[in-house]
Design an enzyme around this catalytic site. Sequence first.
Site, PDB file in Angstrom:
ATOM      1  CB  SER A 157     -73.331 113.620 -71.770  1.00  0.00           C
ATOM      2  OG  SER A 157     -74.236 114.639 -72.097  1.00  0.00           O
ATOM      3  CE1 TYR A 183     -77.073 110.322 -70.013  1.00  0.00           C
ATOM      4  CE2 TYR A 183     -76.951 112.860 -70.346  1.00  0.00           C
ATOM      5  CZ  TYR A 183     -76.586 111.310 -70.682  1.00  0.00           C
ATOM      6  OH  TYR A 183     -76.122 111.204 -72.024  1.00  0.00           O
TER       7      TYR A 183
HETATM    8  N1  LIG Z   1     -77.054 111.716 -78.631  1.00  0.00           N
HETATM    9  C1  LIG Z   1     -76.787 112.668 -77.859  1.00  0.00           C
HETATM   10  O1  LIG Z   1     -77.171 113.756 -78.013  1.00  0.00           O
HETATM   11  C2  LIG Z   1     -75.753 112.432 -76.967  1.00  0.00           C
HETATM   12  C3  LIG Z   1     -75.285 113.762 -76.041  1.00  0.00           C
HETATM   13  C4  LIG Z   1     -74.258 113.483 -75.166  1.00  0.00           C
HETATM   14  C5  LIG Z   1     -73.761 112.308 -74.832  1.00  0.00           C
HETATM   15  N2  LIG Z   1     -74.348 110.997 -75.428  1.00  0.00           N
HETATM   16  C6  LIG Z   1     -73.590 109.773 -75.012  1.00  0.00           C
HETATM   17  O2  LIG Z   1     -73.399 109.067 -76.150  1.00  0.00           O
HETATM   18  C7  LIG Z   1     -73.620 107.652 -75.990  1.00  0.00           C
HETATM   19  C8  LIG Z   1     -74.020 106.852 -77.158  1.00  0.00           C
HETATM   20  O3  LIG Z   1     -75.580 107.508 -77.312  1.00  0.00           O
HETATM   21  P1  LIG Z   1     -76.448 107.364 -78.605  1.00  0.00           P
HETATM   22  O4  LIG Z   1     -76.840 109.075 -78.678  1.00  0.00           O
HETATM   23  O5  LIG Z   1     -75.604 106.786 -79.593  1.00  0.00           O
HETATM   24  O6  LIG Z   1     -77.884 106.587 -78.225  1.00  0.00           O
HETATM   25  P2  LIG Z   1     -78.589 105.511 -78.678  1.00  0.00           P
HETATM   26  O7  LIG Z   1     -78.693 105.180 -80.057  1.00  0.00           O
HETATM   27  O8  LIG Z   1     -79.603 105.154 -77.687  1.00  0.00           O
HETATM   28  O9  LIG Z   1     -77.245 104.276 -78.328  1.00  0.00           O
HETATM   29  C9  LIG Z   1     -77.051 103.734 -76.950  1.00  0.00           C
HETATM   30  C10 LIG Z   1     -76.602 102.548 -77.094  1.00  0.00           C
HETATM   31  O10 LIG Z   1     -76.252 101.899 -75.723  1.00  0.00           O
HETATM   32  C11 LIG Z   1     -76.937 100.480 -75.724  1.00  0.00           C
HETATM   33  N3  LIG Z   1     -77.386 100.209 -74.486  1.00  0.00           N
HETATM   34  C12 LIG Z   1     -78.003 100.717 -73.492  1.00  0.00           C
HETATM   35  N4  LIG Z   1     -78.459 100.099 -72.244  1.00  0.00           N
HETATM   36  C13 LIG Z   1     -77.371  99.198 -72.431  1.00  0.00           C
HETATM   37  C14 LIG Z   1     -77.114  97.963 -71.662  1.00  0.00           C
HETATM   38  N5  LIG Z   1     -77.675  97.553 -70.401  1.00  0.00           N
HETATM   39  N6  LIG Z   1     -76.047  96.903 -72.058  1.00  0.00           N
HETATM   40  C15 LIG Z   1     -75.418  97.211 -73.205  1.00  0.00           C
HETATM   41  N7  LIG Z   1     -75.901  98.255 -74.003  1.00  0.00           N
HETATM   42  C16 LIG Z   1     -76.763  99.134 -73.632  1.00  0.00           C
HETATM   43  C17 LIG Z   1     -78.052 100.575 -76.555  1.00  0.00           C
HETATM   44  O11 LIG Z   1     -78.474  99.139 -76.825  1.00  0.00           O
HETATM   45  P3  LIG Z   1     -80.141  98.940 -77.183  1.00  0.00           P
HETATM   46  O12 LIG Z   1     -80.419  99.312 -78.675  1.00  0.00           O
HETATM   47  O13 LIG Z   1     -80.289  97.533 -76.890  1.00  0.00           O
HETATM   48  O14 LIG Z   1     -81.083  99.651 -76.118  1.00  0.00           O
HETATM   49  C18 LIG Z   1     -77.549 101.360 -77.784  1.00  0.00           C
HETATM   50  O15 LIG Z   1     -76.794 100.363 -78.349  1.00  0.00           O
HETATM   51  C19 LIG Z   1     -74.315 107.574 -74.794  1.00  0.00           C
HETATM   52  O16 LIG Z   1     -73.294 107.192 -73.762  1.00  0.00           O
HETATM   53  C20 LIG Z   1     -74.681 108.911 -74.317  1.00  0.00           C
HETATM   54  O17 LIG Z   1     -75.080 109.198 -73.055  1.00  0.00           O
HETATM   55  C21 LIG Z   1     -75.219 111.244 -76.500  1.00  0.00           C
END
Ligand SMILES: NC(=O)c1ccc[n+]([C@@H]2O[C@H](COP(=O)([O-])OP(=O)(O)OC[C@H]3O[C@@H](n4cnc5c(N)ncnc54)[C@H](OP(=O)(O)O)[C@@H]3O)[C@@H](O)[C@H]2O)c1
Length: 316
Positions: A157, A183
Amino acid sequence: MSEFGWASTTDEVLAEIDLSGRTVFITGANSGLGQETARAMAARGAHVIMAGRDQEKLDASVAAIRTDQPQAALDTITLDLGSLESIRAATSRARQRFDKIDLLINNAGVMATPFLHTADGFEMQFGTNHLGHFAMTAELMPLIERGSAQRIVNLSSRGHFMGQVDFADPHFARRPYDPWAAYGQSKTANVLFTVGLEARYAVLGIHAYAVHPGGIETNLGRHMTPEMREGLMKRVTSSDGGFQWKTIPQGAATTCWAATAPELEGKGGVYCEDCHVASVDDESSTAGVRSYALNPSHADQLWKLSEDQTGAKFPS
Ligand SMILES: NC(=O)c1ccc[n+]([C@@H]2O[C@H](COP(=O)([O-])OP(=O)(O)OC[C@H]3O[C@@H](n4cnc5c(N)ncnc54)[C@H](OP(=O)(O)O)[C@@H]3O)[C@@H](O)[C@H]2O)c1
């Protein structure tokens, strides 16, 4: 270098890519960017193994994808990145059930949690986002070694700007806890892990890529209080007057690009954003990758710390 950019979507990036015969393993595949990556890759013929910590959520995610793709080749596996026991059990099952992994997408993550710890006592963000993926990747390596044109994509990120890895106190045992520093540390670790993987596995034809997906409204923000959300939006919009949210298909596009782009073949150890390899930049608040995140000696230090803390050993 790439015909794609900020607004490109998963389907556009993968339009000319045939993923039939390819096996993809995606963590956090029940939500947000992980689910979209699974959907888009399955649509191009991939066999997708969707990992998540909750079987019901995985089933719902599979059902959502099958609405448009009844024949999609999807499997699920329950794996909690916040527990080394769960990781060992799930990866052992994966080694029995599957023959190989060609593309590993380390996508799952948590952001700005309160001061919490994983089952093994690791600070929650460093433990889930980095150490859990480190241990899981080590255990999946025998399957990855049986793949072809293998790539590992680590979701980092721009949040990595907010913190380097504190090797003396990664779990905030002695410094005051700050959810954003934690983070940032975990997301810097995702880039350093990419550098470490490339250094060790490029010789075997396995390449690693770090990705910043952009700003996308997903479940990731669930731990933020209204004040934290307001503070974040102020920071983002004051540093980037033109800030715009991406859609989820735009957000997952850089993951799909890093995993498949022919122009990246053999060129891992890099950080990608907006479907491009980002430049090193220690000043900008709106683009690029910090030099500390690509520092090879920090990458080695993190590798050693991660082996010591998780007990995981990559096959040599
Ligand atoms: N969205 C943004 O703006 C953004 C920006 C920069 C980077 N990112 C990165 O993109 C990635 C995906 O994020 P997203 O935006 O798609 O968020 P999201 O919709 O919250 O998805 C995150 C996923 O990670 C899973 N997770 C969390 N803790 C876990 C654990 N202990 N074991 C297994 N799975 C776990 C969640 O499962 P549950 O549903 O069970 O909680 C969910 O499936 C992340 O690494 C994030 O840091 C996102």
